[in-house]
Design an enzyme around this catalytic site. Structure first.
Site, PDB file in Angstrom:
ATOM      1  N   ASP A 108     -25.238  16.564  59.131  1.00 40.55           N
ATOM      2  CA  ASP A 108     -25.402  17.995  59.375  1.00 40.55           C
ATOM      3  C   ASP A 108     -26.099  18.647  58.185  1.00 40.55           C
ATOM      4  O   ASP A 108     -25.682  18.448  57.042  1.00 40.55           O
ATOM      5  CB  ASP A 108     -24.016  18.625  59.574  1.00 40.55           C
ATOM      6  CG  ASP A 108     -24.116  19.965  60.251  1.00 40.55           C
ATOM      7  OD1 ASP A 108     -24.964  20.785  59.823  1.00 40.55           O
ATOM      8  OD2 ASP A 108     -23.363  20.200  61.209  1.00 40.55           O
TER       9      ASP A 108
ATOM     10  N   ALA B 242     -34.671  20.597  63.311  1.00 38.85           N
ATOM     11  CA  ALA B 242     -33.255  20.914  63.562  1.00 38.85           C
ATOM     12  C   ALA B 242     -32.988  22.407  63.444  1.00 38.85           C
ATOM     13  O   ALA B 242     -33.217  23.004  62.392  1.00 38.85           O
ATOM     14  CB  ALA B 242     -32.376  20.148  62.568  1.00 38.85           C
TER      15      ALA B 242
ATOM     16  N   SER C  42     -41.838  29.597  65.622  1.00 36.38           N
ATOM     17  CA  SER C  42     -41.846  30.023  67.026  1.00 36.38           C
ATOM     18  C   SER C  42     -42.664  31.299  67.196  1.00 36.38           C
ATOM     19  O   SER C  42     -42.764  32.112  66.272  1.00 36.38           O
ATOM     20  CB  SER C  42     -40.398  30.297  67.434  1.00 36.38           C
ATOM     21  OG  SER C  42     -40.345  31.035  68.624  1.00 36.38           O
TER      22      SER C  42
ATOM     23  N   TYR D  76     -32.678  35.110  66.665  1.00 41.26           N
ATOM     24  CA  TYR D  76     -33.363  33.806  66.609  1.00 41.26           C
ATOM     25  C   TYR D  76     -34.746  33.952  65.972  1.00 41.26           C
ATOM     26  O   TYR D  76     -35.110  33.224  65.045  1.00 41.26           O
ATOM     27  CB  TYR D  76     -33.489  33.217  68.024  1.00 41.26           C
ATOM     28  CG  TYR D  76     -34.459  32.054  68.093  1.00 41.26           C
ATOM     29  CD1 TYR D  76     -34.154  30.844  67.457  1.00 41.26           C
ATOM     30  CD2 TYR D  76     -35.684  32.167  68.752  1.00 41.26           C
ATOM     31  CE1 TYR D  76     -35.051  29.776  67.497  1.00 41.26           C
ATOM     32  CE2 TYR D  76     -36.576  31.108  68.799  1.00 41.26           C
ATOM     33  CZ  TYR D  76     -36.254  29.918  68.172  1.00 41.26           C
ATOM     34  OH  TYR D  76     -37.146  28.875  68.205  1.00 41.26           O
TER      35      TYR D  76
ATOM     36  N   LYS E 125     -36.429  32.471  62.288  1.00 39.49           N
ATOM     37  CA  LYS E 125     -37.693  31.751  62.091  1.00 39.49           C
ATOM     38  C   LYS E 125     -38.580  32.510  61.093  1.00 39.49           C
ATOM     39  O   LYS E 125     -39.246  31.916  60.256  1.00 39.49           O
ATOM     40  CB  LYS E 125     -38.421  31.567  63.431  1.00 39.49           C
ATOM     41  CG  LYS E 125     -37.705  30.612  64.380  1.00 39.49           C
ATOM     42  CD  LYS E 125     -37.701  29.187  63.846  1.00 39.49           C
ATOM     43  CE  LYS E 125     -36.960  28.219  64.736  1.00 39.49           C
ATOM     44  NZ  LYS E 125     -36.819  26.877  64.167  1.00 39.49           N
TER      45      LYS E 125
ATOM     46  N   LEU F  97     -37.115  27.765  81.316  1.00 39.64           N
ATOM     47  CA  LEU F  97     -37.449  28.089  82.702  1.00 39.64           C
ATOM     48  C   LEU F  97     -37.717  26.851  83.577  1.00 39.64           C
ATOM     49  O   LEU F  97     -37.085  26.686  84.624  1.00 39.64           O
ATOM     50  CB  LEU F  97     -38.687  29.011  82.707  1.00 39.64           C
ATOM     51  CG  LEU F  97     -39.147  29.420  84.104  1.00 39.64           C
ATOM     52  CD1 LEU F  97     -38.099  30.299  84.779  1.00 39.64           C
ATOM     53  CD2 LEU F  97     -40.494  30.136  84.054  1.00 39.64           C
TER      54      LEU F  97
ATOM     55  N   GLY G  36     -34.206  41.221  73.652  1.00 40.04           N
ATOM     56  CA  GLY G  36     -34.933  40.242  72.837  1.00 40.04           C
ATOM     57  C   GLY G  36     -36.063  39.542  73.571  1.00 40.04           C
ATOM     58  O   GLY G  36     -36.694  38.657  73.007  1.00 40.04           O
TER      59      GLY G  36
END
Ligand code: NAD
Length: 333
Positions: free
Chosen positions: A50, A73, A116, A140, A144, A189, A284
């Protein structure tokens, strides 16, 4: 040797396969919180560890001669991050810092980072280029964005070489049907539509059909996972040969599809009819996210080769061959 963190995950496992095909030596570090041991070959060194455990990641650098790290990760669900920001800030940010510190202690200088399009938030332009202001609108996306900033700062202070790759929506599966997308829960999706059409889910939920788009559903740029990992290979080679450094690239196709268009394509390919349930918009979710991919073409000499139909065909092939996903191993993954 190339260290792939999150190498047992969806994208990481495709990356490992491609690296091995190109004769790179690979080592995988994954806590199997989302990944699957069965998605990567037995013979590849695999450390179940981890990133939040500084000791575990430090030991890897002591044991193996690592030349570069490809860091996949992370936790990656926009919706979940809104309800559980603590999980995202801990795992994505603290995990990254432990990794960067372990790299620094071991004098490992090369990093490819999975970023992202979520860093762009609600972009002002139709086609998003890499200079677009980074104003993420979800926890999120912020993990990033902060990760990119931390990497930039470590680079300036400690001489870290890096390439940030900002993915759009990744879809599809490897051509041989042996590895694919198996997230539990699944929020993406295409797998959700296909799972439904396969009879595994009662219906498809679409969050919001009142966006300012042609059919009211969100528009996204979908990229085939095979194209995506090829983009990483180009980035890695450029970084190792000192041709590119401290750069960010969008990895997408430059073509947007609305959610309803994707549903229709899946119906055509599988020859099945979908049942759709509409729900409120999720916080979001910006209405329109499509990449300008010119920089990757010009500098990485990389361009996506596959189309939406290829993504759906390959994902469908994977689901038909693995109706229950990966087999569960002794670790319960
Ligand atoms: N899938 C997409 O469409 C997409 C889009 C943009 C960016 N990304 C980014 O790409 C990366 C990979 O995404 P994915 O779809 O393959 O996700 P995934 O969940 O399938 O893979 C992530 C892997 O990381 C492992 N992991 C998570 N936290 C860890 C930790 N603390 N220590 C060790 N291992 C840990 C998980 O077990 C899993 O195997 C992520 O960083 C994600 O944010 C994905």
């Amino acid at each position: 040797m190339i260290l792939v963190t999150g190498g047992a995950g969806y994208i990481g496992s495709h990356m490992v396969k491609l690296l091995l095909e190109h004769n790179y030596e690979v080592i995988i570090f994954d806590n199997l919180s989302m990944g699957h041991r069965a998605s990567v070959p037995e013979h590849v060194p695999f450390i179940k560890g981890d990133l939040n455990n500084h000791d575990q990641i430090t030991q890897v650098f002591k044991k193996y001669a690592i030349k570069a790290v490809m860091h996949f990760a992370a936790n990656c669900y926009v919706g979940e991050s809104v309800n559980h920001p603590q999980k995202y800030y801990h795992n994505n940010i603290i995990g990254l810092i432990h990794l960067l510190d372990a790299m620094r202690e071991a004098n490992v200088k090369n990093l490819i980072f999975s970023s992202s399009c979520a860093v762009y938030g609600r972009p002002p332009k139709r086609l998003i280029d890499e200079k677009t202001v980074r104003e993420p609108i979800s926890p999120y996306g912020r993990t990033k964005f902060f990760s990119e900033k931390i990497i930039e700062d470590y680079s300036m202070a400690y001489g870290l070489n890096y390439i940030l790759l900002r993915y759009f929506n990744v879809a599809g599966a490897d051509g041989d049907g042996k590895i694919g997308e198996d997230h539990k829960p699944e929020t993406h999706l295409i797998p959700n539509i296909l799972r439904h059409l396969q009879g595994k889910q009662k219906e498809i939920t679409i969050f919001g059909n009142d966006y300012p788009t042609t059919d009211g559903t969100c528009i996204r740029d979908y990229i085939h996972v095979t194209d995506l990992v090829e983009g990483h290979l180009y980035a890695l080679s450029n970084l190792l040969h000192k041709k590119l450094n401290r750069e960010a690239y969008n990895l997408g196709t430059g073509r947007g599809y609305s959610i309803l268009e994707v549903v229709q394509k899946c119906e055509l390919i599988t020859r099945k009819k979908a049942l759709i349930q509409y729900k409120e918009r999720r916080p979001g979710d910006p209405p329109h996210l499509v990449a300008n991919t010119r920089k990757a073409l010009k500098e990485l000499k990389w361009k996506a080769r596959f189309e939406m139909d290829d993504m759906i065909h390959s994902a469908w092939h994977w689901f038909l061959k693995h109706p229950d996903g990966y087999p569960i191993d002794k670790d319960g993954r």
